[in-house]
Design a protein around this motif. Sequence first.
Motif, short mmCIF file in Angstrom:
data_model
loop_
_atom_site.label_atom_id
_atom_site.label_comp_id
_atom_site.label_asym_id
_atom_site.label_seq_id
_atom_site.Cartn_x
_atom_site.Cartn_y
_atom_site.Cartn_z
N VAL A 61 0.83 -1.21 0.00
CA VAL A 61 0.00 0.00 0.00
C VAL A 61 0.86 1.26 0.00
N ALA A 62 1.90 1.25 0.85
CA ALA A 62 2.77 2.43 0.94
C ALA A 62 3.50 2.67 -0.37
N VAL A 63 4.07 1.60 -0.94
CA VAL A 63 4.83 1.77 -2.18
C VAL A 63 3.93 2.23 -3.31
N VAL A 64 2.73 1.62 -3.42
CA VAL A 64 1.80 2.04 -4.47
C VAL A 64 1.38 3.50 -4.26
N GLY A 65 1.09 3.82 -2.99
CA GLY A 65 0.70 5.20 -2.70
C GLY A 65 1.78 6.19 -3.04
N VAL A 66 3.01 5.86 -2.65
CA VAL A 66 4.12 6.75 -2.96
C VAL A 66 4.29 6.87 -4.47
N GLY A 67 4.17 5.71 -5.17
CA GLY A 67 4.33 5.76 -6.62
C GLY A 67 3.28 6.62 -7.29
N VAL A 68 2.02 6.46 -6.84
CA VAL A 68 0.93 7.25 -7.42
C VAL A 68 1.15 8.73 -7.21
N PHE A 69 1.56 9.08 -5.99
CA PHE A 69 1.72 10.50 -5.67
C PHE A 69 3.00 11.09 -6.24
N LEU A 70 4.06 10.30 -6.32
CA LEU A 70 5.32 10.83 -6.83
C LEU A 70 5.32 10.90 -8.35
N TYR A 71 4.67 9.90 -9.00
CA TYR A 71 4.63 9.93 -10.46
C TYR A 71 3.77 11.11 -10.90
N GLY A 72 4.31 11.94 -11.68
CA GLY A 72 3.56 13.10 -12.14
C GLY A 72 3.79 14.34 -11.31
N LEU A 73 4.60 14.24 -10.23
CA LEU A 73 4.88 15.45 -9.46
C LEU A 73 5.59 16.48 -10.33
N ASP A 74 6.57 16.03 -11.10
CA ASP A 74 7.27 16.97 -11.98
C ASP A 74 6.34 17.49 -13.06
N LYS A 75 5.42 16.64 -13.52
CA LYS A 75 4.48 17.07 -14.54
C LYS A 75 3.52 18.13 -13.98
N ASN A 76 3.08 17.94 -12.74
CA ASN A 76 2.20 18.93 -12.12
C ASN A 76 2.92 20.25 -11.94
N HIS A 80 -1.14 17.86 -5.19
CA HIS A 80 -0.69 17.21 -3.97
C HIS A 80 0.80 17.46 -3.75
N ARG A 81 1.23 18.71 -4.01
CA ARG A 81 2.62 19.08 -3.81
C ARG A 81 2.68 20.58 -3.55
N THR A 82 3.87 21.09 -3.37
CA THR A 82 4.05 22.54 -3.30
C THR A 82 4.87 23.00 -4.50
N VAL A 83 4.66 24.24 -4.87
CA VAL A 83 5.47 24.90 -5.90
C VAL A 83 5.90 26.25 -5.33
N THR A 84 6.91 26.82 -5.94
CA THR A 84 7.44 28.10 -5.49
C THR A 84 6.75 29.23 -6.23
N ALA A 85 6.20 30.18 -5.48
CA ALA A 85 5.47 31.31 -6.05
C ALA A 85 6.07 32.61 -5.53
N PRO A 86 5.89 33.71 -6.25
CA PRO A 86 6.37 35.00 -5.75
C PRO A 86 5.61 35.40 -4.50
N ALA A 87 6.29 36.14 -3.62
CA ALA A 87 5.66 36.52 -2.36
C ALA A 87 5.83 37.99 -2.03
N GLY A 88 6.32 38.79 -2.98
CA GLY A 88 6.48 40.22 -2.71
C GLY A 88 7.93 40.62 -2.54
N VAL A 89 8.14 41.71 -1.83
CA VAL A 89 9.48 42.28 -1.66
C VAL A 89 9.66 42.74 -0.23
N ILE A 90 10.84 42.47 0.32
CA ILE A 90 11.24 43.01 1.63
C ILE A 90 12.29 44.08 1.36
N THR A 91 12.05 45.30 1.85
CA THR A 91 13.06 46.35 1.73
C THR A 91 13.78 46.51 3.06
#
Length: 552
Positions: free
Chosen positions: A85-100, A292-303
């Motif tokens: 179950v764990a391996v299948v779950g990891v495979g399902v979630f990891l496959y396509g992460l780069d595509k997403n 089901h992942r995170t991506v990097t987005a802009p967040a503004g500017v600190i002066t």
Amino acid sequence: MSYGARVFAVWLVPPALIGLFWLVCALLAPGFGTQNGLRAWFFNVIEHGSGLWWALAYVAVGVLAYGVTDSLSALSGIGVLLLVVAVVGVGVFLYGLDKNEGRYYAGAATFYVHDPGHVPGSVHLLADGGAHNSDGCAIKGRHDVYGCIKQGDLSPAGWDPRVGSLDGAQIALSRATGDVQAVSLRTETITYLNGKDGASGAWSGVLDGSGIDVPLGGVAQWTGQGNATECNFTGDYGIDRAFGGARKNSLNNLLKEKYPLLGFEMGDVWGYCDGKEPVVAIPVTEPVAWTHRTVTAPAGVITVRGDHGHIKLDYQRDVAAGALPGPVYPKSLTAYQRAEDKWAAGRENMNRNHFGFDPATSGAQSGNVSEYLLRDKTTGRLQWVTPMTLRGSTSELFVAYSITPADEVHRGNPNPQSVYVLDDNDPRRINIDNLDADARSWLATNAGTVMSNGGKLVEFTPIDGDTWRGFVEFNGRVAYRVDISASHKSPVQLVKLDDTGAAALAAPGQSPAAANADCAKDLAGLTPAQLAQCAKVFVDELANRQGQQPPR
């Protein structure tokens, strides 16, 4: 305790130690080290990442080891089931992460062509089989990661030319430091600040401190001629932190403590002088949930400013165009978006057929090949501009331009990226190596002493149409700038620079008089460069006549 139980207990030690380490760092020393605190780790790894599935797989393997070592078939069966179950779950979630991830960034890109009915060969893989006039696209790609093609042309007006090269700026700004111990120029922060309302542009760089006592030094600026100037974090603008500082002097630690989810690249940091006050701007990013992942987005500017010996931070989540004199959208994020455009025609075309575009690798660019900060001549907006070649090709032929707004940012929303793909017969499809060779050939013929005396031709940047500007340096100082058309539709313009002004040389293949027919026009209508050229023509003519006087 059975042998299997002991094996399982040992199996749990590594994740327990890792969890304890993060907990201690987050509670007792927030902001220190390379981590962003427990909150950021949980957000990235557990809440919106694949860490939970990896943890489940790890525990399942431990349970299996426990069952096998104790020869308990039932428990072994449970362990095998959990492992599957764990391996299948990891495979399902990891496959396509780069595509997403590709979907997220490629979704902010639009490909523009002159005629969607006859697209250039470089985007056939995207256009073939696509849906026409769908979802606002002239052609919508048919692939699992789809791209959008619209009708549009790269503006012929182009961009304001730069006053000096990055190579020259690094040398000039470095010479501005050295009178304060433990303060040095952070070369990765060197940024070109385009002039506004007729003002000349300038290069700037952050002077950083180090150790536990030396804070930020200030900002150095260079206009392309003469020596660099500085504005310093002293007096009313005194400060108590530095990027290179340690312990209580560390600006990095302070930022991680105050803004645990925000991150930045040092190459995105830049500074400017607001009168006598130095200001440092830090375009920042943050992780955001995406599928089901995170991506990097802009967040503004600190002066960053100094206030009588203390640091003053101002975090702006949204910055309107023109609010600051430099880029507020991260250069590093722009480069990542541009690289992810290769997904726009799907995984197969990306991997097997090398769809997409890359910056050139020519030595003519002196290593400065992408994300030029340029001001659009028509709109006045700052843009990240990258001329690009075909991906997977050794050709240095520019076939597309990537353009992203640089002077505006809105937290959580990537700026749109416009990829202008040039027609197969567009004169702006130039080979940078050929352009470099043409410039060197012209200099050798028309200004031979320039290169033979140790001149160094560096860094071509686009101006308009097929015209580019390069620079000739002597011992780190920009001595000439040369504007050259790849199609030779306009004469080469070579301008000599010094601390007092400019003097132009003649265009290739023409006599001074022929090259300067403008000298017969109304002088009030001539530019300073044309006046300087005419002055040279008149002086040369006078010298020739004096040399031809008959003997007495």
